[in-house]
Write an enzyme that holds these catalytic residues in place. Structure first.
Site, mmCIF file in Angstrom:
data_model
loop_
_atom_site.group_PDB
_atom_site.id
_atom_site.type_symbol
_atom_site.label_atom_id
_atom_site.label_comp_id
_atom_site.label_asym_id
_atom_site.label_seq_id
_atom_site.Cartn_x
_atom_site.Cartn_y
_atom_site.Cartn_z
ATOM 1 N NE ARG A 57 -0.555 -2.147 3.263
ATOM 2 C CZ ARG A 57 -1.132 -3.319 3.007
ATOM 3 N NH1 ARG A 57 -2.420 -3.402 2.903
ATOM 4 N NH2 ARG A 57 -0.386 -4.397 2.870
ATOM 5 C CB THR A 58 3.865 2.461 1.731
ATOM 6 O OG1 THR A 58 3.348 1.946 2.951
ATOM 7 C CG2 THR A 58 4.504 3.803 1.975
ATOM 8 C CE LYS A 86 25.830 -3.683 -10.589
ATOM 9 N NZ LYS A 86 25.697 -2.718 -11.688
ATOM 10 N NE ARG A 107 8.212 0.629 3.347
ATOM 11 C CZ ARG A 107 7.000 0.094 3.581
ATOM 12 N NH1 ARG A 107 6.768 -1.176 3.308
ATOM 13 N NH2 ARG A 107 6.033 0.833 4.084
ATOM 14 C CG HIS A 135 5.589 3.912 7.760
ATOM 15 N ND1 HIS A 135 5.394 4.757 6.688
ATOM 16 C CD2 HIS A 135 5.092 2.704 7.372
ATOM 17 C CE1 HIS A 135 4.805 4.082 5.710
ATOM 18 N NE2 HIS A 135 4.618 2.838 6.093
HETATM 19 N N1 CP Z 1 1.336 -0.015 6.094
HETATM 20 C C1 CP Z 1 2.325 -0.302 5.245
HETATM 21 O O1 CP Z 1 3.431 0.262 5.320
HETATM 22 O O2 CP Z 1 2.032 -1.258 4.312
HETATM 23 P P1 CP Z 1 2.985 -1.771 3.159
HETATM 24 O O3 CP Z 1 4.160 -2.464 3.837
HETATM 25 O O4 CP Z 1 2.178 -2.711 2.321
HETATM 26 O O5 CP Z 1 3.480 -0.579 2.403
#
Ligand code: CP
Length: 337
Positions: A57-58, A86, A107, A135
């Site tokens: 989702r993110t 590398k 991420r 997050h």
């Molecule tokens: N909530 C969340 O970070 O979901 P994802 O890991 O699917 O991005």
């Protein structure tokens, strides 16, 4: 804070007025996210959407949010497919990638990695999760959802009672959310976890220092009582040395219809950042609550698009131009819920 050109790395960057500003802009994104109108305000802009850890989702909602504002998305989705394998440094990667993009979402499994990357970047970087650390966009969408859910119950965020349940040691969503919520007044936090997976001490201390009540417990049934919000998290298996170690805690705390009815106040909002672990041995949030009106998990995911559109509009400084390029959409947009 001054949004244009800023990196968004941690919720500690925000004052309460910044959160209000983000939420106001997110509210204005609703017709675009709901496909009633479209805008091309970011026409020609490129998002570097760099995910070096799994995500559904993110990653997709950041990408959709950028597309909905008219921009284009380039994705990097596997650390093995990048030159980091590398031996290239985050600094070099940041310097290079910021030449190809107008803004970057990233991420990465290491705490502090996104901040390190941002120091080399020539464009704004938004932290989409750095290991067990933070997050921030998830915390914003969670708080936006909390605000909306409580508003529908004629309540505000000040004075609310929230329980956070599960792996509070490794869960970056609860680290960011608890700190963001602490900007409000007189919150009661009930932190329910196995002792070994409790909320980091420095976060608990900070919440107390800001005048909030913090209860830490392993007794879920008792901890569920008297809350406005219950926020569940899964055991973060990927942060343990072995799967066997994670198995010790899996399934320890579960919420289902029977437990909810017995221990939670009627109308208690049920939240989870997702993914929930629906395997039988875990199942921290049971499917038998799927039709419950207080289950807000899919309202959270929908709200993620609004909040992420707001973050792009603010950091790229186009909030006041969104309407200028807007028009009705041509296609069938009615959605079933
Ligand atoms: N909530 C969340 O970070 O979901 P994802 O890991 O699917 O991005």
């Amino acid at each position: 804070m001054h949004f244009p050109g800023s990196h968004i790395l941690s919720v500690s960057q925000f004052e309460r007025s910044d959160v209000d500003r983000i939420f106001d802009v997110a509210d204005g994104m609703r017709p675009y996210a709901h496909r009633e109108r479209m805008t091309k305000v970011l026409d020609g802009a490129i998002l570097g959407n760099m995910f070096f850890e799994p995500s559904t989702r993110t990653r997709v909602s950041f990408g959709c949010a950028f597309n909905l504002l008219g921009g284009e998305v380039r994705e990097t989705t596997d650390i093995k497919a990048s030159s980091l394998t590398k031996g290239e440094s985050l600094y070099d990667t940041g310097r290079v990638m910021s030449g190809y993009s107008d803004i970057i979402v990233m991420r990465h499994p290491q705490a502090g990695s996104v901040a390190e990357f941002s120091r080399a970047s020539r464009v704004p970087v938004l932290n989409a999760g750095d290991g067990p650390n933070e997050h921030p966009s998830q915390a914003l969408l969670d708080l936006y959802t909390i605000k909306k859910e409580l508003m529908s119950r004629d309540q505000g965020i000040d004075g609310m009672h929230i329980a956070m349940i599960g792996d509070l040691k490794h869960g970056r969503t609860v680290h960011s959310l608890s700190q963001l919520v602490s900007l409000y007044n007189k919150i009661r936090f009930t932190l329910i976890s196995p002792k070994e997976l409790s909320m980091p001490e420095e976060i608990v201390e900070e919440l107390r220092k800001r005048g909030h009540q913090v209860i830490e417990t392993e007794d879920m049934e008792h901890g569920l009582e008297g809350n406005d919000i219950v926020y569940l998290t899964r055991i973060q298996e990927e942060r343990f040395a072995t799967k066997m170690e994670a198995d010790i805690y899996r399934g320890r705390f579960r919420l289902n219809q029977a437990i909810y009815t017995r221990y939670c106040r009627p109308n208690t909002v049920i939240m989870h950042p997702l993914p929930r672990d629906s395997r039988e041995e875990a199942n921290e949030l049971d499917n038998d609550l799927n039709q419950h009106p207080s289950l807000a998990i899919f309202r959270q995911t929908d709200n993620g698009v609004l909040v992420r559109m707001a973050l792009f509009a603010l950091t790229l400084d186009v909030v006041n131009q969104v309407e200028k390029t807007a028009r009705e959409v041509n296609w069938y947009t009615e959605r079933r819920f």
